[in-house]
Design an enzyme around this catalytic site. Sequence first.
Site, mmCIF file in Angstrom:
data_model
loop_
_atom_site.group_PDB
_atom_site.id
_atom_site.type_symbol
_atom_site.label_atom_id
_atom_site.label_comp_id
_atom_site.label_asym_id
_atom_site.label_seq_id
_atom_site.Cartn_x
_atom_site.Cartn_y
_atom_site.Cartn_z
ATOM 1 N N ASP A 211 0.860 -1.186 0.000
ATOM 2 C CA ASP A 211 0.000 0.000 0.000
ATOM 3 C C ASP A 211 0.894 1.233 0.000
ATOM 4 O O ASP A 211 2.131 1.128 0.067
ATOM 5 C CB ASP A 211 -0.931 0.003 1.214
ATOM 6 C CG ASP A 211 -2.286 0.653 0.916
ATOM 7 O OD1 ASP A 211 -2.292 1.749 0.309
ATOM 8 O OD2 ASP A 211 -3.319 0.084 1.286
ATOM 9 N N ASP A 238 3.485 2.695 -4.735
ATOM 10 C CA ASP A 238 2.341 3.272 -5.445
ATOM 11 C C ASP A 238 2.114 2.440 -6.698
ATOM 12 O O ASP A 238 2.892 2.518 -7.649
ATOM 13 C CB ASP A 238 2.631 4.731 -5.802
ATOM 14 C CG ASP A 238 1.457 5.421 -6.485
ATOM 15 O OD1 ASP A 238 0.532 4.719 -6.961
ATOM 16 O OD2 ASP A 238 1.459 6.666 -6.568
ATOM 17 N N PHE A 239 1.069 1.633 -6.707
ATOM 18 C CA PHE A 239 0.893 0.721 -7.841
ATOM 19 C C PHE A 239 0.520 1.427 -9.142
ATOM 20 O O PHE A 239 0.546 0.828 -10.210
ATOM 21 C CB PHE A 239 -0.086 -0.413 -7.531
ATOM 22 C CG PHE A 239 -1.481 -0.016 -7.102
ATOM 23 C CD1 PHE A 239 -2.219 0.963 -7.748
ATOM 24 C CD2 PHE A 239 -2.079 -0.686 -6.042
ATOM 25 C CE1 PHE A 239 -3.497 1.287 -7.363
ATOM 26 C CE2 PHE A 239 -3.379 -0.374 -5.647
ATOM 27 C CZ PHE A 239 -4.090 0.604 -6.313
ATOM 28 N N HIS A 257 -12.201 -2.142 -8.753
ATOM 29 C CA HIS A 257 -13.414 -1.328 -8.942
ATOM 30 C C HIS A 257 -13.182 0.155 -8.669
ATOM 31 O O HIS A 257 -14.034 0.977 -9.017
ATOM 32 C CB HIS A 257 -14.564 -1.885 -8.110
ATOM 33 C CG HIS A 257 -14.490 -1.591 -6.642
ATOM 34 N ND1 HIS A 257 -15.579 -1.717 -5.807
ATOM 35 C CD2 HIS A 257 -13.467 -1.201 -5.835
ATOM 36 C CE1 HIS A 257 -15.252 -1.413 -4.576
ATOM 37 N NE2 HIS A 257 -13.980 -1.096 -4.558
#
Length: 348
Positions: A211, A238-239, A257
């Site tokens: 995260d 940070d993806f 989502h």
Amino acid sequence: MSTTAANHMTVAESEACSPEGILQLGLGFWASKTLLSAVELGLFTELASGPLDGEALQKRLGLHRRGARDFLDALVALGMLEREGDIYRNTPATDRYLDRGKPTYVGGMLAVAATRIYANWASLTEALRTGKPQNGTEDDEDLFDMLYSNPDNLVMFAQAMTGGSLQAAEALARRFPWTDYRTFIDIGTAEGRVPVEIASAHPHLTGGGYDLPPMRPVFEAYAERRGLADRLRFHPGDFLKEPLPPADVLVMGHILHDWNLEVKRTLLAKAYAALPKRGALIVHDQIIDDERRQNAAGLLMSLNMLVNTRGGFDYTRANGIGWMREAGFTDVRFEHLAGPHSMIVGIK
């Protein structure tokens, strides 16, 4: 309506078509806000240590006499409290799931609903007309930047994700063949409910959660409280900007989502790149049925993405399977987990 259709109408559908059913649905926020206020006031936590009479509850919660009795008895009628005479107590369910002192507490999600989501949904009509989120962010401001920049918001958000993940996390720990793997990382882990449930059920596993860096102390404190600090490690990153960390299994729960289709596909591609051969990606959400008729919770969650994010939306089983195959995954399968929650598993 044809005779055949009428004969196949369920009792629930029949009731929903009545004037009373329509009015109950339209005024459903009355019951919802009553429960949200009870969570916000800490009612169920007060009663976790023992039953109390109405006057004692009124004083402890700081309630005005005028509405206190109706409030408490409405919760009895809604099945959230039990009462004998003037003595109130939690039900078994509210004692287990709405006492802040228990690890099974799911009220974090309801606390966020009471303070943020409820207000955002009041502007659903505006969101439907404009396509814009109603969460108070400016046009160039990101929701997650806002949440993660404020310590109080960060903790509240993390606890909300913990509450919203319990049912799926418990099922995921049981339903996936974890004995075939050694390591796993939960992507977008928040407080860490999913890795904690999985690691608790499978002592041979090591892993952790990924995260944004501000979440580290929240995750580490939660893992420590659950006695798993030695097996679960926080991976900062940070993806949207960086590669995903490698592991035998990557988990994405309530992540896809949040984003538009382009970002969804990018995240799946990053997961494929991070996994070893025969590694697995698990995506779990309130996945919508392909006919878009049955999973009302998934469809309502997609509307929640409308009022809270810039491009997020929930998706059907066919959507998710198709995107994972496009990313390169094989042996893609769908499986129901619990309640409205399902998972899609892809093997590299």
